[in-house]
Scaffold this active site. Structure first.
Site, PDB file in Angstrom:
ATOM      1  N   LYS A 219       0.924  -1.129   0.240  1.00 45.97           N
ATOM      2  CA  LYS A 219       0.031  -0.112   0.192  1.00 45.97           C
ATOM      3  C   LYS A 219       0.917   1.134  -0.017  1.00 45.97           C
ATOM      4  CE  LYS A 219      -3.838   2.474   0.482  1.00 45.97           C
ATOM      5  NZ  LYS A 219      -4.478   2.888  -0.965  1.00 45.97           N
ATOM      6  N   LEU A 220       2.063   1.415   0.819  1.00 45.36           N
ATOM      7  CA  LEU A 220       2.912   2.411   0.812  1.00 45.36           C
ATOM      8  C   LEU A 220       3.453   2.470  -0.646  1.00 45.36           C
ATOM      9  CD1 LEU A 220       4.481   2.296   4.209  1.00 45.36           C
ATOM     10  CD2 LEU A 220       2.516   3.734   3.467  1.00 45.36           C
TER      11      LEU A 220
END
Length: 296
Positions: free
Chosen positions: A170-171
């Site tokens: 996600k990052l």
């Protein structure tokens, strides 16, 4: 036996997720916070409201968390464990720091619980429609147990890997999108400086190889003035890029482009863009103002 589901954080994204969980026939217990409107709506649809984090835990086999970040997740989990049944799953749908996620997961496993990271891709509209993307970090056994519930609110479910890998992915995803936002903002300001209006810029980019879905939602504000084209705050964007920096530091890797994007959002937040109504596409105004530019 059907799993009993708990949900804390029924805001912009969580409301739609919780609604779709109930629509699939699961018993749902929620915990309210400051904004009563989504809570009251879900209760009217059949959800039960818990009086505390511990009460939520006692009513749940699986608890979903949609919270601002790791500090809030850690605080809530410290109380959840006081009431959860053995073998319960805590699902962190926040965009959290993987360093924190891994430590917290190890602690919970030692107490007989499971922590799953399942950060989200999509918008509040997609959440209401049950068409989000879930990036899941979990063991195979836990993933297989959890997936039927996630399918209630996600159109795309990606088992990225083991615990912590969902937040890592996600990052990386947000690094790309927020990096685009910083690039678009600077390009539009520079364009105005040299006589290229936002409309002319869009005429050249839209439909080209440089066009994409994120570009279109960004320009929904930059060009069309829709302040709610992408409802994700500048504050949360800065938080995510700080988590990216933390992940890069833990890996021993230089992250100069990520730091440059982070600094762009830090500038905007320090200039006043730190409220609940200042969203990612609004970065374009802060960058323009910083450079003495009036966008046309």
């Amino acid at each position: 036996m059907t799993e009993a589901i708990g949900f804390f954080g029924v805001g912009l994204m969580g409301h739609g997720m919780a609604k779709n969980i109930m629509a699939k026939g699961y018993d749902l217990t929620i915990l309210g916070h400051r904004n009563r409107e989504p809570v009251d709506d879900l209760v009217a649809l059949g959800a039960s409201e818990a009086g505390s984090v511990v009460d939520l835990a006692k009513a749940s086999d699986i608890v979903f968390l949609c919270l601002p970040g790791s500090p809030q997740v850690e605080a809530v989990v410290s109380n959840l464990v006081k009431g959860l049944p053995d073998g319960a799953i805590i699902v962190d749908c926040s965009t959290s720091d993987p360093v924190s996620t891994l430590k917290l997961g190890e602690t919970l496993e030692g107490k007989g619980f499971h922590l799953v990271d399942a950060p989200l891709g999509g918008t509040p509209i997609q959440a209401e429609a049950g068409k989000l993307t879930a990036l899941i970090g979990a063991t195979d056994v836990v993933f297989n147990r959890l997936k039927p519930v996630v399918d209630a609110w996600a159109e795309t479910v990606v088992h990225v890997g083991g615990p912590g890998d969902g937040h890592k992915m996600k990052l990386l995803n947000n690094f790309l999108s927020l990096g685009y936002a910083a690039l678009y903002s600077e390009a539009l300001a520079l364009g105005e400086k040299v006589g290229i209006s936002t409309q002319v810029f869009d005429n050249a980019i839209r439909g080209s190889r440089m066009d994409c879905g994120f570009y279109q939602t960004f320009m929904g504000y930059a060009l069309e003035g829709n302040r709610e084209s992408h409802k994700f705050t500048l504050t949360n964007a800065l938080k995510d890029l700080r988590y990216l920096e933390s992940m890069a530091d833990a890996a021993g890797m230089a992250n100069p482009i990520g730091n440059a994007a982070k600094n762009s959002f830090a500038m905007a937040c320090s200039a006043g863009g730190d409220g609940d109504q200042d969203y990612i596409p609004h970065l374009v105004d802060f960058v323009a103002k910083r450079n003495g530019v009036t966008r046309t």
